[in-house]
Design a protein around this motif. Sequence first.
Motif, PDB file in Angstrom:
ATOM      1  N   GLY A   2      51.214 -12.795 -15.848  1.00 60.14           N
ATOM      2  CA  GLY A   2      52.551 -12.312 -16.185  1.00 60.14           C
ATOM      3  C   GLY A   2      52.568 -11.337 -17.336  1.00 60.14           C
ATOM      4  O   GLY A   2      53.552 -10.603 -17.515  1.00 60.14           O
ATOM      5  N   SER A   3      51.494 -11.313 -18.129  1.00 60.33           N
ATOM      6  CA  SER A   3      51.402 -10.333 -19.208  1.00 60.33           C
ATOM      7  C   SER A   3      51.305  -8.914 -18.656  1.00 60.33           C
ATOM      8  O   SER A   3      51.641  -7.956 -19.338  1.00 60.33           O
ATOM      9  CB  SER A   3      50.177 -10.625 -20.087  1.00 60.33           C
ATOM     10  OG  SER A   3      50.262 -11.908 -20.662  1.00 60.33           O
ATOM     11  N   PHE A   4      50.829  -8.784 -17.418  1.00 57.74           N
ATOM     12  CA  PHE A   4      50.669  -7.473 -16.786  1.00 57.74           C
ATOM     13  C   PHE A   4      51.718  -7.218 -15.709  1.00 57.74           C
ATOM     14  O   PHE A   4      52.118  -6.082 -15.489  1.00 57.74           O
ATOM     15  CB  PHE A   4      49.280  -7.365 -16.151  1.00 57.74           C
ATOM     16  CG  PHE A   4      48.150  -7.606 -17.106  1.00 57.74           C
ATOM     17  CD1 PHE A   4      47.870  -6.700 -18.110  1.00 57.74           C
ATOM     18  CD2 PHE A   4      47.373  -8.741 -17.021  1.00 57.74           C
ATOM     19  CE1 PHE A   4      46.849  -6.911 -19.002  1.00 57.74           C
ATOM     20  CE2 PHE A   4      46.330  -8.968 -17.900  1.00 57.74           C
ATOM     21  CZ  PHE A   4      46.067  -8.053 -18.898  1.00 57.74           C
ATOM     22  N   GLN A   5      52.137  -8.280 -15.016  1.00 58.89           N
ATOM     23  CA  GLN A   5      53.074  -8.126 -13.909  1.00 58.89           C
ATOM     24  C   GLN A   5      54.143  -9.210 -14.024  1.00 58.89           C
ATOM     25  O   GLN A   5      53.904 -10.377 -13.715  1.00 58.89           O
ATOM     26  CB  GLN A   5      52.317  -8.251 -12.578  1.00 58.89           C
ATOM     27  CG  GLN A   5      53.169  -8.100 -11.340  1.00 58.89           C
ATOM     28  CD  GLN A   5      53.915  -6.792 -11.298  1.00 58.89           C
ATOM     29  OE1 GLN A   5      55.104  -6.760 -11.620  1.00 58.89           O
ATOM     30  NE2 GLN A   5      53.235  -5.720 -10.898  1.00 58.89           N
ATOM     31  N   LYS A   6      55.326  -8.805 -14.500  1.00 58.78           N
ATOM     32  CA  LYS A   6      56.380  -9.773 -14.807  1.00 58.78           C
ATOM     33  C   LYS A   6      56.871 -10.526 -13.577  1.00 58.78           C
ATOM     34  O   LYS A   6      57.420 -11.629 -13.693  1.00 58.78           O
ATOM     35  CB  LYS A   6      57.562  -9.056 -15.477  1.00 58.78           C
ATOM     36  CG  LYS A   6      57.213  -8.366 -16.794  1.00 58.78           C
ATOM     37  CD  LYS A   6      56.669  -9.354 -17.809  1.00 58.78           C
ATOM     38  CE  LYS A   6      56.346  -8.662 -19.138  1.00 58.78           C
ATOM     39  NZ  LYS A   6      55.722  -9.599 -20.110  1.00 58.78           N
ATOM     40  N   THR A   7      56.696  -9.937 -12.384  1.00 58.12           N
ATOM     41  CA  THR A   7      57.182 -10.602 -11.172  1.00 58.12           C
ATOM     42  C   THR A   7      56.206 -11.652 -10.645  1.00 58.12           C
ATOM     43  O   THR A   7      56.510 -12.339  -9.668  1.00 58.12           O
ATOM     44  CB  THR A   7      57.423  -9.562 -10.057  1.00 58.12           C
ATOM     45  OG1 THR A   7      56.199  -8.857  -9.788  1.00 58.12           O
ATOM     46  CG2 THR A   7      58.491  -8.560 -10.482  1.00 58.12           C
TER      47      THR A   7
ATOM     48  N   GLY B  36      54.416 -19.839  -8.194  1.00 59.64           N
ATOM     49  CA  GLY B  36      53.909 -19.998  -6.834  1.00 59.64           C
ATOM     50  C   GLY B  36      52.759 -19.051  -6.542  1.00 59.64           C
ATOM     51  O   GLY B  36      51.787 -19.424  -5.873  1.00 59.64           O
ATOM     52  N   ASP B  37      52.860 -17.821  -7.049  1.00 58.92           N
ATOM     53  CA  ASP B  37      51.750 -16.862  -6.892  1.00 58.92           C
ATOM     54  C   ASP B  37      50.490 -17.389  -7.563  1.00 58.92           C
ATOM     55  O   ASP B  37      49.384 -17.267  -7.027  1.00 58.92           O
ATOM     56  CB  ASP B  37      52.128 -15.507  -7.496  1.00 58.92           C
ATOM     57  CG  ASP B  37      53.208 -14.794  -6.701  1.00 58.92           C
ATOM     58  OD1 ASP B  37      53.290 -15.026  -5.482  1.00 58.92           O
ATOM     59  OD2 ASP B  37      53.967 -14.001  -7.308  1.00 58.92           O
ATOM     60  N   GLY B  38      50.659 -17.988  -8.743  1.00 56.41           N
ATOM     61  CA  GLY B  38      49.512 -18.539  -9.457  1.00 56.41           C
ATOM     62  C   GLY B  38      48.854 -19.673  -8.694  1.00 56.41           C
ATOM     63  O   GLY B  38      47.626 -19.762  -8.607  1.00 56.41           O
ATOM     64  N   ALA B  39      49.688 -20.559  -8.118  1.00 59.66           N
ATOM     65  CA  ALA B  39      49.153 -21.664  -7.330  1.00 59.66           C
ATOM     66  C   ALA B  39      48.417 -21.145  -6.098  1.00 59.66           C
ATOM     67  O   ALA B  39      47.331 -21.629  -5.753  1.00 59.66           O
ATOM     68  CB  ALA B  39      50.292 -22.599  -6.910  1.00 59.66           C
ATOM     69  N   LEU B  40      48.985 -20.136  -5.432  1.00 59.42           N
ATOM     70  CA  LEU B  40      48.330 -19.561  -4.255  1.00 59.42           C
ATOM     71  C   LEU B  40      47.041 -18.830  -4.636  1.00 59.42           C
ATOM     72  O   LEU B  40      46.080 -18.835  -3.861  1.00 59.42           O
ATOM     73  CB  LEU B  40      49.288 -18.601  -3.541  1.00 59.42           C
ATOM     74  CG  LEU B  40      50.408 -19.258  -2.726  1.00 59.42           C
ATOM     75  CD1 LEU B  40      51.348 -18.208  -2.162  1.00 59.42           C
ATOM     76  CD2 LEU B  40      49.827 -20.107  -1.596  1.00 59.42           C
TER      77      LEU B  40
ATOM     78  N   GLU C 199      39.805 -13.968  -6.011  1.00 59.54           N
ATOM     79  CA  GLU C 199      40.839 -14.131  -7.038  1.00 59.54           C
ATOM     80  C   GLU C 199      41.308 -12.774  -7.557  1.00 59.54           C
ATOM     81  O   GLU C 199      42.514 -12.533  -7.691  1.00 59.54           O
ATOM     82  CB  GLU C 199      40.302 -14.981  -8.197  1.00 59.54           C
ATOM     83  CG  GLU C 199      41.373 -15.326  -9.221  1.00 59.54           C
ATOM     84  CD  GLU C 199      40.895 -16.288 -10.298  1.00 59.54           C
ATOM     85  OE1 GLU C 199      41.594 -16.395 -11.325  1.00 59.54           O
ATOM     86  OE2 GLU C 199      39.833 -16.924 -10.112  1.00 59.54           O
ATOM     87  N   VAL C 200      40.354 -11.878  -7.826  1.00 59.89           N
ATOM     88  CA  VAL C 200      40.709 -10.536  -8.308  1.00 59.89           C
ATOM     89  C   VAL C 200      41.539  -9.796  -7.259  1.00 59.89           C
ATOM     90  O   VAL C 200      42.551  -9.154  -7.583  1.00 59.89           O
ATOM     91  CB  VAL C 200      39.439  -9.731  -8.656  1.00 59.89           C
ATOM     92  CG1 VAL C 200      39.796  -8.274  -8.967  1.00 59.89           C
ATOM     93  CG2 VAL C 200      38.725 -10.351  -9.852  1.00 59.89           C
ATOM     94  N   ASN C 201      41.138  -9.881  -5.997  1.00 55.89           N
ATOM     95  CA  ASN C 201      41.873  -9.210  -4.922  1.00 55.89           C
ATOM     96  C   ASN C 201      43.289  -9.754  -4.775  1.00 55.89           C
ATOM     97  O   ASN C 201      44.229  -9.005  -4.469  1.00 55.89           O
ATOM     98  CB  ASN C 201      41.121  -9.347  -3.597  1.00 55.89           C
ATOM     99  CG  ASN C 201      39.912  -8.449  -3.525  1.00 55.89           C
ATOM    100  OD1 ASN C 201      39.811  -7.457  -4.249  1.00 55.89           O
ATOM    101  ND2 ASN C 201      38.967  -8.782  -2.657  1.00 55.89           N
ATOM    102  N   PHE C 202      43.448 -11.051  -4.982  1.00 49.83           N
ATOM    103  CA  PHE C 202      44.790 -11.639  -4.899  1.00 49.83           C
ATOM    104  C   PHE C 202      45.689 -11.040  -5.976  1.00 49.83           C
ATOM    105  O   PHE C 202      46.829 -10.655  -5.699  1.00 49.83           O
ATOM    106  CB  PHE C 202      44.724 -13.154  -5.050  1.00 49.83           C
ATOM    107  CG  PHE C 202      46.061 -13.834  -4.864  1.00 49.83           C
ATOM    108  CD1 PHE C 202      46.446 -14.304  -3.620  1.00 49.83           C
ATOM    109  CD2 PHE C 202      46.940 -13.981  -5.923  1.00 49.83           C
ATOM    110  CE1 PHE C 202      47.678 -14.913  -3.432  1.00 49.83           C
ATOM    111  CE2 PHE C 202      48.182 -14.588  -5.754  1.00 49.83           C
ATOM    112  CZ  PHE C 202      48.547 -15.052  -4.508  1.00 49.83           C
TER     113      PHE C 202
ATOM    114  N   GLY D  29      50.133  -6.622  -7.507  1.00 51.27           N
ATOM    115  CA  GLY D  29      50.546  -5.517  -8.374  1.00 51.27           C
ATOM    116  C   GLY D  29      49.710  -5.291  -9.612  1.00 51.27           C
ATOM    117  O   GLY D  29      49.971  -4.339 -10.365  1.00 51.27           O
ATOM    118  N   LEU D  30      48.708  -6.116  -9.884  1.00 56.00           N
ATOM    119  CA  LEU D  30      47.849  -5.905 -11.039  1.00 56.00           C
ATOM    120  C   LEU D  30      46.774  -4.870 -10.693  1.00 56.00           C
ATOM    121  O   LEU D  30      46.312  -4.810  -9.548  1.00 56.00           O
ATOM    122  CB  LEU D  30      47.164  -7.202 -11.474  1.00 56.00           C
ATOM    123  CG  LEU D  30      47.963  -8.157 -12.367  1.00 56.00           C
ATOM    124  CD1 LEU D  30      49.073  -8.840 -11.573  1.00 56.00           C
ATOM    125  CD2 LEU D  30      47.044  -9.201 -12.999  1.00 56.00           C
TER     126      LEU D  30
END
Length: 347
Positions: free
Chosen positions: A69-74, A78-82, A103-106, A111-112
């Motif tokens: 979230g420091s880079f992409q506020k949206t 749930g995104d983190g869990a996925l 993990e990097v690709n996700f 948007g990162l």
Amino acid sequence: MKKRAALKALLNILFVIGIFIILGYLIKNSLRDILAQLFQTPPLIVGGVILCGSLYILVEGENLRKMAGSFQKTFSRGDGALAMCYAAFYRLVTFGAGTLVAEVNFYHSKGLRLSQGVGVTALHMVMYKVALFTWALISLILQLVFFQGERQLIIWAVLFAMVVTFVIVAVLLSLTLSLKFQVLFVKFSNKFMKRKQFRNAVDKINLQIYSLREAVDSILLERPLIFRIYLLNLLKVVFWFVIPYLVLALEHPELNFFLAFGLTSFAVILAGSIPTPAGIGSFEFVYLLLFKPLVGTVDAVSSLLLYRFASYVWPFLIGFGYFLVSQRRKIQTEIQESKEDEGKEET
């Protein structure tokens, strides 16, 4: 364009088929015992194991939300869990090789930038190791009297693992926070590492360090945030470390909760630090070594399999579901693009 879209759709379909073939192999071999144990275990204990695994995933989701979230506020919880489950899925089907890439690709898909995704992944690993170090230290202090009287070798083994973990974290953070230290590292590498594979490894490490610096600098702009991330990492592993006690307590009421918790934390930190015999998973070997004298071989193996289900198979299943949904969308999009291109050619 039509041929290109159709080819991409075909490749994605073949990729999904390949994944199912790998899964068939895994179920036949490494997953078979875990699933068999699951069906032999009382439903109440299975429910508790799944609950612990799910709570870990939820806390991990919040942990990754704060980092990414420091880079992409949206980026949501749930995104983190996925992200965690998606990486777990690729850890299993690639036999560990594709975990970090997945993990990097996700993160990139959310948007990162790739460098930011690498930074979050590296920071994720560092904070996890710091949490392991903390719980191993607390557990060793709480159970020091027991181990001094019963199993003194464990004290030295755990201390060794803690030193290794501390050195890894310290080196990563030193390279991250000190530009001068990183320059010295590059100069040393260029001087003494002449082989191409070594230099490629150094280049990858430098990319991770630069990315980790970006992630850390961004998070340190909010000083309380790094402490909250640390607490979340401490909390998430608790839900895994209580599983052996949850499974074994009914049959072994004499088993001390703090001892079972501590032995699990020791198994995790030792697994990454001590070489084990070929053909035996590092965690499995250490876990059985620690628990068998207390509960016997049969119950130790049973609790190990259920622990593996919560920490390994359960997030994989969720990640597998996400993978199927995302691949279905890709294939549908590519088929639709192929049809649209075909319509344009006809007109």
